[in-house]
Design a protein around this motif. Structure first.
Motif, PDB file in Angstrom:
ATOM      1  N   PHE A   2       0.855  -1.183   0.000  1.00 43.69           N
ATOM      2  CA  PHE A   2       0.000   0.000   0.000  1.00 43.69           C
ATOM      3  C   PHE A   2       0.889   1.231   0.000  1.00 43.69           C
ATOM      4  O   PHE A   2       1.804   1.345   0.810  1.00 43.69           O
ATOM      5  N   VAL A   3       0.624   2.141  -0.928  1.00 44.79           N
ATOM      6  CA  VAL A   3       1.474   3.323  -1.114  1.00 44.79           C
ATOM      7  C   VAL A   3       0.607   4.581  -1.097  1.00 44.79           C
ATOM      8  O   VAL A   3      -0.493   4.589  -1.651  1.00 44.79           O
ATOM      9  N   THR A   4       1.102   5.635  -0.465  1.00 44.28           N
ATOM     10  CA  THR A   4       0.474   6.962  -0.545  1.00 44.28           C
ATOM     11  C   THR A   4       1.536   7.931  -1.023  1.00 44.28           C
ATOM     12  O   THR A   4       2.645   7.956  -0.496  1.00 44.28           O
ATOM     13  N   ILE A   5       1.188   8.700  -2.054  1.00 41.38           N
ATOM     14  CA  ILE A   5       2.118   9.695  -2.575  1.00 41.38           C
ATOM     15  C   ILE A   5       1.429  11.056  -2.650  1.00 41.38           C
ATOM     16  O   ILE A   5       0.209  11.143  -2.722  1.00 41.38           O
ATOM     17  N   ALA A   6       2.230  12.093  -2.596  1.00 40.96           N
ATOM     18  CA  ALA A   6       1.771  13.462  -2.827  1.00 40.96           C
ATOM     19  C   ALA A   6       2.495  13.937  -4.079  1.00 40.96           C
ATOM     20  O   ALA A   6       3.704  13.777  -4.187  1.00 40.96           O
ATOM     21  N   GLY A  20      -2.112  23.286  -9.303  1.00 43.12           N
ATOM     22  CA  GLY A  20      -2.262  24.223  -8.203  1.00 43.12           C
ATOM     23  C   GLY A  20      -1.082  24.143  -7.252  1.00 43.12           C
ATOM     24  O   GLY A  20      -0.136  23.394  -7.455  1.00 43.12           O
ATOM     25  N   GLU A  21      -1.142  24.917  -6.201  1.00 42.46           N
ATOM     26  CA  GLU A  21      -0.028  25.011  -5.255  1.00 42.46           C
ATOM     27  C   GLU A  21       0.069  23.816  -4.313  1.00 42.46           C
ATOM     28  O   GLU A  21       1.149  23.425  -3.896  1.00 42.46           O
ATOM     29  N   GLU A  22      -1.058  23.235  -3.931  1.00 35.81           N
ATOM     30  CA  GLU A  22      -1.061  22.118  -2.992  1.00 35.81           C
ATOM     31  C   GLU A  22      -0.876  20.797  -3.729  1.00 35.81           C
ATOM     32  O   GLU A  22      -1.465  20.578  -4.780  1.00 35.81           O
ATOM     33  N   PRO A  23      -0.060  19.899  -3.173  1.00 34.26           N
ATOM     34  CA  PRO A  23       0.103  18.598  -3.817  1.00 34.26           C
ATOM     35  C   PRO A  23      -1.188  17.778  -3.768  1.00 34.26           C
ATOM     36  O   PRO A  23      -2.022  17.968  -2.888  1.00 34.26           O
ATOM     37  N   ILE A  24      -1.325  16.896  -4.717  1.00 38.12           N
ATOM     38  CA  ILE A  24      -2.451  15.962  -4.774  1.00 38.12           C
ATOM     39  C   ILE A  24      -2.020  14.693  -4.048  1.00 38.12           C
ATOM     40  O   ILE A  24      -0.921  14.188  -4.260  1.00 38.12           O
ATOM     41  N   MET A  25      -2.873  14.184  -3.182  1.00 34.54           N
ATOM     42  CA  MET A  25      -2.576  12.952  -2.450  1.00 34.54           C
ATOM     43  C   MET A  25      -3.326  11.797  -3.118  1.00 34.54           C
ATOM     44  O   MET A  25      -4.500  11.939  -3.469  1.00 34.54           O
ATOM     45  N   VAL A  26      -2.648  10.681  -3.289  1.00 39.77           N
ATOM     46  CA  VAL A  26      -3.290   9.492  -3.840  1.00 39.77           C
ATOM     47  C   VAL A  26      -2.709   8.265  -3.146  1.00 39.77           C
ATOM     48  O   VAL A  26      -1.517   8.202  -2.872  1.00 39.77           O
ATOM     49  N   SER A  27      -3.577   7.316  -2.846  1.00 41.96           N
ATOM     50  CA  SER A  27      -3.165   6.043  -2.242  1.00 41.96           C
ATOM     51  C   SER A  27      -3.554   4.920  -3.185  1.00 41.96           C
ATOM     52  O   SER A  27      -4.601   4.979  -3.838  1.00 41.96           O
ATOM     53  N   PHE A  28      -2.708   3.898  -3.256  1.00 35.66           N
ATOM     54  CA  PHE A  28      -2.980   2.778  -4.153  1.00 35.66           C
ATOM     55  C   PHE A  28      -2.205   1.556  -3.701  1.00 35.66           C
ATOM     56  O   PHE A  28      -1.295   1.646  -2.886  1.00 35.66           O
ATOM     57  N   VAL A  29      -2.586   0.397  -4.242  1.00 40.45           N
ATOM     58  CA  VAL A  29      -1.863  -0.839  -4.004  1.00 40.45           C
ATOM     59  C   VAL A  29      -0.940  -1.035  -5.198  1.00 40.45           C
ATOM     60  O   VAL A  29      -1.404  -1.182  -6.329  1.00 40.45           O
ATOM     61  N   GLN A  30       0.362  -1.000  -4.954  1.00 38.05           N
ATOM     62  CA  GLN A  30       1.323  -1.123  -6.041  1.00 38.05           C
ATOM     63  C   GLN A  30       1.235  -2.503  -6.667  1.00 38.05           C
ATOM     64  O   GLN A  30       1.151  -3.509  -5.985  1.00 38.05           O
ATOM     65  N   GLY A  31       1.226  -2.527  -8.000  1.00 39.85           N
ATOM     66  CA  GLY A  31       1.172  -3.783  -8.733  1.00 39.85           C
ATOM     67  C   GLY A  31      -0.223  -4.192  -9.159  1.00 39.85           C
ATOM     68  O   GLY A  31      -0.394  -5.237  -9.776  1.00 39.85           O
ATOM     69  N   CYS A  32      -1.231  -3.380  -8.864  1.00 42.46           N
ATOM     70  CA  CYS A  32      -2.611  -3.718  -9.215  1.00 42.46           C
ATOM     71  C   CYS A  32      -3.142  -2.903 -10.390  1.00 42.46           C
ATOM     72  O   CYS A  32      -4.332  -2.933 -10.672  1.00 42.46           O
ATOM     73  N   GLY A  33      -2.281  -2.130 -11.053  1.00 43.36           N
ATOM     74  CA  GLY A  33      -2.695  -1.370 -12.225  1.00 43.36           C
ATOM     75  C   GLY A  33      -3.561  -0.164 -11.919  1.00 43.36           C
ATOM     76  O   GLY A  33      -4.307   0.286 -12.780  1.00 43.36           O
ATOM     77  N   GLN A  34      -3.457   0.399 -10.720  1.00 40.70           N
ATOM     78  CA  GLN A  34      -4.293   1.525 -10.335  1.00 40.70           C
ATOM     79  C   GLN A  34      -3.703   2.879 -10.715  1.00 40.70           C
ATOM     80  O   GLN A  34      -4.422   3.878 -10.665  1.00 40.70           O
ATOM     81  N   VAL A  35      -2.421   2.922 -11.037  1.00 40.08           N
ATOM     82  CA  VAL A  35      -1.773   4.189 -11.396  1.00 40.08           C
ATOM     83  C   VAL A  35      -1.000   4.017 -12.694  1.00 40.08           C
ATOM     84  O   VAL A  35      -0.788   2.904 -13.168  1.00 40.08           O
TER      85      VAL A  35
END
Length: 69
Positions: A2-6, A20-35
């Protein structure tokens, strides 16, 4: 894993961030084709808390430009 990135997106010219100025936060399970493949590739071998900057070719992002699309 499980990974969370900004992240922030920039134009390829280095212009102001198009997200925009604020980073976007996204969480995903690496290796499942979600990103995008470019994100998975950039994160390989990284440790929690690492900061990085990378660019993505169209093939590793949303695909080549389609002028009629």
């Amino acid at each position: 894993m499980f990974v969370t990135i900004a992240y922030r997106l920039f134009e390829d010219t280095g212009a102001e961030p198009c997200t925009g100025e604020e980073p976007i936060m996204v969480s995903f399970v690496q290796g499942c084709g979600q990103v995008l493949p470019a994100i998975v590739k950039a994160l390989c071998g990284r440790a929690p808390g690492d900061m990085l900057r990378f660019s993505a070719d169209p093939e590793d992002a949303f695909g080549p430009h389609e002028p009629d699309g």
